[in-house]
Design an enzyme around this catalytic site. Structure first.
Site, short mmCIF file in Angstrom:
data_model
loop_
_atom_site.label_atom_id
_atom_site.label_comp_id
_atom_site.label_asym_id
_atom_site.label_seq_id
_atom_site.Cartn_x
_atom_site.Cartn_y
_atom_site.Cartn_z
N ASP A 122 47.39 42.08 41.84
CA ASP A 122 46.08 42.74 41.82
C ASP A 122 45.86 43.69 43.01
OD1 ASP A 122 46.08 40.12 43.17
OD2 ASP A 122 43.95 40.43 43.50
N GLU A 163 36.45 41.35 46.21
CA GLU A 163 36.86 40.91 44.88
C GLU A 163 36.16 41.78 43.83
OE1 GLU A 163 38.91 38.64 43.67
OE2 GLU A 163 39.41 37.34 45.39
N HIS A 188 40.99 43.12 45.63
CA HIS A 188 41.50 42.14 44.68
C HIS A 188 40.83 42.35 43.32
CE1 HIS A 188 42.54 39.28 48.11
NE2 HIS A 188 41.55 39.97 48.66
N TYR A 189 41.44 41.83 42.25
CA TYR A 189 40.63 41.56 41.06
C TYR A 189 40.44 40.05 40.98
CZ TYR A 189 45.02 40.85 38.26
OH TYR A 189 46.23 40.43 37.75
N THR A 190 39.38 39.63 40.27
CA THR A 190 39.05 38.21 40.24
C THR A 190 40.01 37.40 39.38
OG1 THR A 190 37.45 38.67 38.48
CG2 THR A 190 36.62 38.55 40.74
N HIS A 197 45.86 43.46 47.04
CA HIS A 197 46.42 42.13 47.27
C HIS A 197 47.93 42.13 47.03
CE1 HIS A 197 45.53 37.53 46.78
NE2 HIS A 197 46.16 37.81 47.89
#
Length: 229
Positions: free
Chosen positions: A141, A89, A24-26, A131
């Protein structure tokens, strides 16, 4: 692996063994904001690891536990993705707050972490996903700037096929059937195609099924996809 313990209260028990890694990215302003949310009991979200832009790795949830990172998701028949996965993340503001390339120290740390997890849990490279792969109707993401090719060259993820490509000349319905067979949820056809393109053809993300998309997908369905040399 070296990491800093930063426990989150947001977890419960797994129902199935680990078979997936989800990246994921945050999507938040900075690492501090992301960490605060991932540890907030009222937010109800978490991940097993958070990787900062300088390469620092924080462990929020023990791998034996079920972190709450995937939400409503599906991959290759798995519906309870949280139970079956380890969530990572990666600090990045995301598309809404100034999406930018991931720094080298951060990607180096992600690679070390993925390699370690993948080896310990015997996860196949086809089950190292983003994700957006597991929730194409909701998520973007880690996005088109994430260097999947670097992971693929280390056999940590599937490559973008580049060799011996052939167009199967499927119609759109045939492509979507093949995409579902590969692992995607295709209930939203356009968004599922966009997610596929974001992962395997990031230079053109238009949601249109064309010959290049068909050739890439056909090659991915073969036993040993070749590319990203």
């Amino acid at each position: 692996m070296e990491f800093i313990e930063a426990p989150s209260p947001n977890f419960d028990d797994r129902a199935v063994p680990v078979s997936l890694i989800v990246l994921h990215y945050t999507g938040m302003e900075d690492a501090d904001a992301a960490l605060a949310r991932l540890r907030d009991p009222d937010a109800g979200v978490s991940a097993h690891y958070l990787v900062a832009e300088d390469g620092t790795i924080l462990r929020l949830v023990d791998e034996a536990r079920r972190a709450w990172h995937a939400g409503r998701a599906h991959w290759r028949g798995v519906r309870d993705v949280n139970s079956a996965s380890i969530g990572i993340e990666i600090v990045n503001p995301g598309h809404q707050l100034g999406y930018r390339p991931f720094p080298e120290p951060q990607i180096d740390a992600v690679i070390r972490l993925v390699a370690d997890i993948k080896q310990r849990h015997a996860i196949t490279r086809g089950n190292v996903v983003g994700h957006s792969d597991i929730a194409p109707d909701r998520k973007d993401d880690p996005g088109e700037l994430f260097p999947w090719g670097r992971l693929a060259r280390l056999r940590l993820a599937l490559p973008r096929p580049t060799k011996k490509l052939m167009d199967p000349e499927w119609g759109d319905a045939g492509f979507l059937l093949a995409l579902e067979r590969f692992g995607y949820d295709v209930r939203d056809p356009v968004k599922s195609v966009i997610a596929f393109q974001r992962r395997f053809r990031p230079e053109m993300i238009d949601g249109i099924i064309d010959a290049e998309c068909r050739m890439i997908l056909l090659a991915l369905l073969l036993p040993k996809p070749q590319g990203d040399d």
